[in-house]
Motif scaffolding. Sequence first.
Motif, PDB file in Angstrom:
ATOM      1  N   SER A  69       0.851  -1.182   0.000  1.00 42.99           N
ATOM      2  CA  SER A  69       0.000   0.000   0.000  1.00 42.99           C
ATOM      3  C   SER A  69       0.889   1.235   0.000  1.00 42.99           C
ATOM      4  O   SER A  69       1.711   1.403   0.902  1.00 42.99           O
ATOM      5  CB  SER A  69      -0.896  -0.015   1.243  1.00 42.99           C
ATOM      6  N   LEU A  70       0.751   2.052  -1.027  1.00 44.62           N
ATOM      7  CA  LEU A  70       1.538   3.282  -1.119  1.00 44.62           C
ATOM      8  C   LEU A  70       0.623   4.454  -1.416  1.00 44.62           C
ATOM      9  O   LEU A  70      -0.314   4.337  -2.211  1.00 44.62           O
ATOM     10  CB  LEU A  70       2.585   3.179  -2.228  1.00 44.62           C
ATOM     11  N   ASN A  71       0.926   5.577  -0.772  1.00 45.87           N
ATOM     12  CA  ASN A  71       0.184   6.797  -1.070  1.00 45.87           C
ATOM     13  C   ASN A  71       1.159   7.962  -1.161  1.00 45.87           C
ATOM     14  O   ASN A  71       2.362   7.799  -0.962  1.00 45.87           O
ATOM     15  CB  ASN A  71      -0.919   7.046  -0.036  1.00 45.87           C
ATOM     16  N   SER A  72       0.634   9.123  -1.457  1.00 47.54           N
ATOM     17  CA  SER A  72       1.487  10.287  -1.708  1.00 47.54           C
ATOM     18  C   SER A  72       2.246  10.755  -0.471  1.00 47.54           C
ATOM     19  O   SER A  72       3.182  11.539  -0.593  1.00 47.54           O
ATOM     20  CB  SER A  72       0.658  11.434  -2.284  1.00 47.54           C
ATOM     21  N   ASP A  73       1.884  10.269   0.709  1.00 51.34           N
ATOM     22  CA  ASP A  73       2.586  10.639   1.940  1.00 51.34           C
ATOM     23  C   ASP A  73       3.765   9.720   2.257  1.00 51.34           C
ATOM     24  O   ASP A  73       4.484   9.961   3.226  1.00 51.34           O
ATOM     25  CB  ASP A  73       1.621  10.607   3.137  1.00 51.34           C
ATOM     26  N   HIS A  74       3.947   8.672   1.473  1.00 48.36           N
ATOM     27  CA  HIS A  74       5.011   7.705   1.769  1.00 48.36           C
ATOM     28  C   HIS A  74       6.377   8.393   1.687  1.00 48.36           C
ATOM     29  O   HIS A  74       6.690   9.035   0.686  1.00 48.36           O
ATOM     30  CB  HIS A  74       4.949   6.532   0.787  1.00 48.36           C
ATOM     31  N   PRO A  75       7.201   8.264   2.722  1.00 47.04           N
ATOM     32  CA  PRO A  75       8.481   8.987   2.744  1.00 47.04           C
ATOM     33  C   PRO A  75       9.486   8.528   1.687  1.00 47.04           C
ATOM     34  O   PRO A  75      10.403   9.281   1.348  1.00 47.04           O
ATOM     35  CB  PRO A  75       9.013   8.725   4.157  1.00 47.04           C
ATOM     36  N   GLN A  76       9.327   7.322   1.148  1.00 46.90           N
ATOM     37  CA  GLN A  76      10.273   6.817   0.149  1.00 46.90           C
ATOM     38  C   GLN A  76       9.644   6.686  -1.235  1.00 46.90           C
ATOM     39  O   GLN A  76      10.141   5.940  -2.073  1.00 46.90           O
ATOM     40  CB  GLN A  76      10.823   5.466   0.593  1.00 46.90           C
ATOM     41  N   LYS A  77       8.579   7.438  -1.487  1.00 42.61           N
ATOM     42  CA  LYS A  77       7.873   7.280  -2.759  1.00 42.61           C
ATOM     43  C   LYS A  77       8.772   7.556  -3.964  1.00 42.61           C
ATOM     44  O   LYS A  77       8.701   6.843  -4.959  1.00 42.61           O
ATOM     45  CB  LYS A  77       6.612   8.136  -2.803  1.00 42.61           C
ATOM     46  N   ALA A  78       9.624   8.556  -3.903  1.00 40.91           N
ATOM     47  CA  ALA A  78      10.490   8.880  -5.046  1.00 40.91           C
ATOM     48  C   ALA A  78      11.510   7.776  -5.297  1.00 40.91           C
ATOM     49  O   ALA A  78      11.747   7.387  -6.447  1.00 40.91           O
ATOM     50  CB  ALA A  78      11.190  10.217  -4.822  1.00 40.91           C
ATOM     51  N   GLU A  79      12.102   7.246  -4.229  1.00 46.98           N
ATOM     52  CA  GLU A  79      13.090   6.175  -4.374  1.00 46.98           C
ATOM     53  C   GLU A  79      12.443   4.901  -4.912  1.00 46.98           C
ATOM     54  O   GLU A  79      13.000   4.224  -5.781  1.00 46.98           O
ATOM     55  CB  GLU A  79      13.777   5.873  -3.036  1.00 46.98           C
ATOM     56  N   LEU A  80      11.272   4.574  -4.385  1.00 49.39           N
ATOM     57  CA  LEU A  80      10.574   3.376  -4.856  1.00 49.39           C
ATOM     58  C   LEU A  80      10.166   3.520  -6.317  1.00 49.39           C
ATOM     59  O   LEU A  80      10.325   2.590  -7.106  1.00 49.39           O
ATOM     60  CB  LEU A  80       9.350   3.100  -3.985  1.00 49.39           C
ATOM     61  N   ARG A  81       9.660   4.691  -6.676  1.00 49.14           N
ATOM     62  CA  ARG A  81       9.265   4.903  -8.070  1.00 49.14           C
ATOM     63  C   ARG A  81      10.467   4.725  -8.989  1.00 49.14           C
ATOM     64  O   ARG A  81      10.384   4.048 -10.016  1.00 49.14           O
ATOM     65  CB  ARG A  81       8.656   6.285  -8.260  1.00 49.14           C
ATOM     66  N   ALA A  82      11.589   5.328  -8.630  1.00 48.13           N
ATOM     67  CA  ALA A  82      12.789   5.233  -9.465  1.00 48.13           C
ATOM     68  C   ALA A  82      13.224   3.774  -9.628  1.00 48.13           C
ATOM     69  O   ALA A  82      13.594   3.344 -10.727  1.00 48.13           O
ATOM     70  CB  ALA A  82      13.913   6.067  -8.864  1.00 48.13           C
ATOM     71  N   LYS A  83      13.160   3.013  -8.557  1.00 44.05           N
ATOM     72  CA  LYS A  83      13.557   1.599  -8.604  1.00 44.05           C
ATOM     73  C   LYS A  83      12.633   0.798  -9.522  1.00 44.05           C
ATOM     74  O   LYS A  83      13.092   0.044 -10.381  1.00 44.05           O
ATOM     75  CB  LYS A  83      13.527   1.031  -7.185  1.00 44.05           C
ATOM     76  N   PHE A  84      11.326   0.986  -9.366  1.00 48.66           N
ATOM     77  CA  PHE A  84      10.360   0.234 -10.165  1.00 48.66           C
ATOM     78  C   PHE A  84      10.378   0.657 -11.634  1.00 48.66           C
ATOM     79  O   PHE A  84       9.981  -0.106 -12.513  1.00 48.66           O
ATOM     80  CB  PHE A  84       8.944   0.397  -9.620  1.00 48.66           C
ATOM     81  N   LEU A  85      10.813   1.905 -11.914  1.00 41.01           N
ATOM     82  CA  LEU A  85      10.827   2.410 -13.287  1.00 41.01           C
ATOM     83  C   LEU A  85      11.986   1.876 -14.122  1.00 41.01           C
ATOM     84  O   LEU A  85      12.014   2.086 -15.326  1.00 41.01           O
ATOM     85  CB  LEU A  85      10.870   3.944 -13.296  1.00 41.01           C
TER      86      LEU A  85
END
Length: 181
Positions: free
Chosen positions: A78-94
Motif C-alpha cells: 500500500s503506497l500513497n502520496s505521503d510515503h516517505p520513500q515514494k520517489a526512491e521506490l518509483r525510481a527503482k520500479f521504473l
Amino acid sequence: MSSLSVYHVSSPEIPNKVLTHFEDIASTLAEQGVRFDRWQAAAKIQPGASQEEVIGAYKEQIDKLMTERGYITVDVISLNSDHPQKAELRAKFLEEHRHGEDEVRFFVAGRGLFTLHIDDYVYAVLCEKNDLISVPAGTKHWFDMGENPHFVAIRLFNNPEGWVANFTGEDIAGRFPRLED
C-alpha cells in the motif's frame, strides 16, 4: 478506466493501438502470455483495512490462483502520496527488469502502469481497482506508480523472499510515457 497502449519500440510517442474494453485488453495480453483478469471482493473493504482483512476479502480467488500456479506467499503493498520513500521506490520500479518468477498484482484500490517490453513491442497496461495482472517470469517490464502514488495491491509470489528483480541496464523505460497523476 483500465487501458492498454501498444507501441513499437521505435515509436514511443505514438501507440499503434489503444484498447479500453476489458475483453480486448485481456485477449491482446493473453497472446503474449500475460494474464489480465478482474476480481470482485467477497466483502466490503474499509479504508485503512489490515493486510489480513484485504487478503480475506479475496481469499477464494487468491486460494484458487495459489493452487493453480503454485504461489506460496501473499502480501499487500500500500503506497500513497505521503510515503516517505515514494520517489526512491518509483525510481527503482521504473528501471526495466525481469523476475525469475511471475509478477502477480491485484489492484484492490488505486492504479499503476505496468509496461511490458516483449520483442519489438511495448505494452503499457494501466491497471485500476479490481484488475489482476500476471506478468510471466522472464518478461522485461517496469512499473510506474506516478509521482503521487495511490494504490493498494495484493502480491503473490513463488519465492518466499518476495520481490527480487534482475535489472537489464537498458534505458528504454525513460523513452515511453509515464503514469500521469
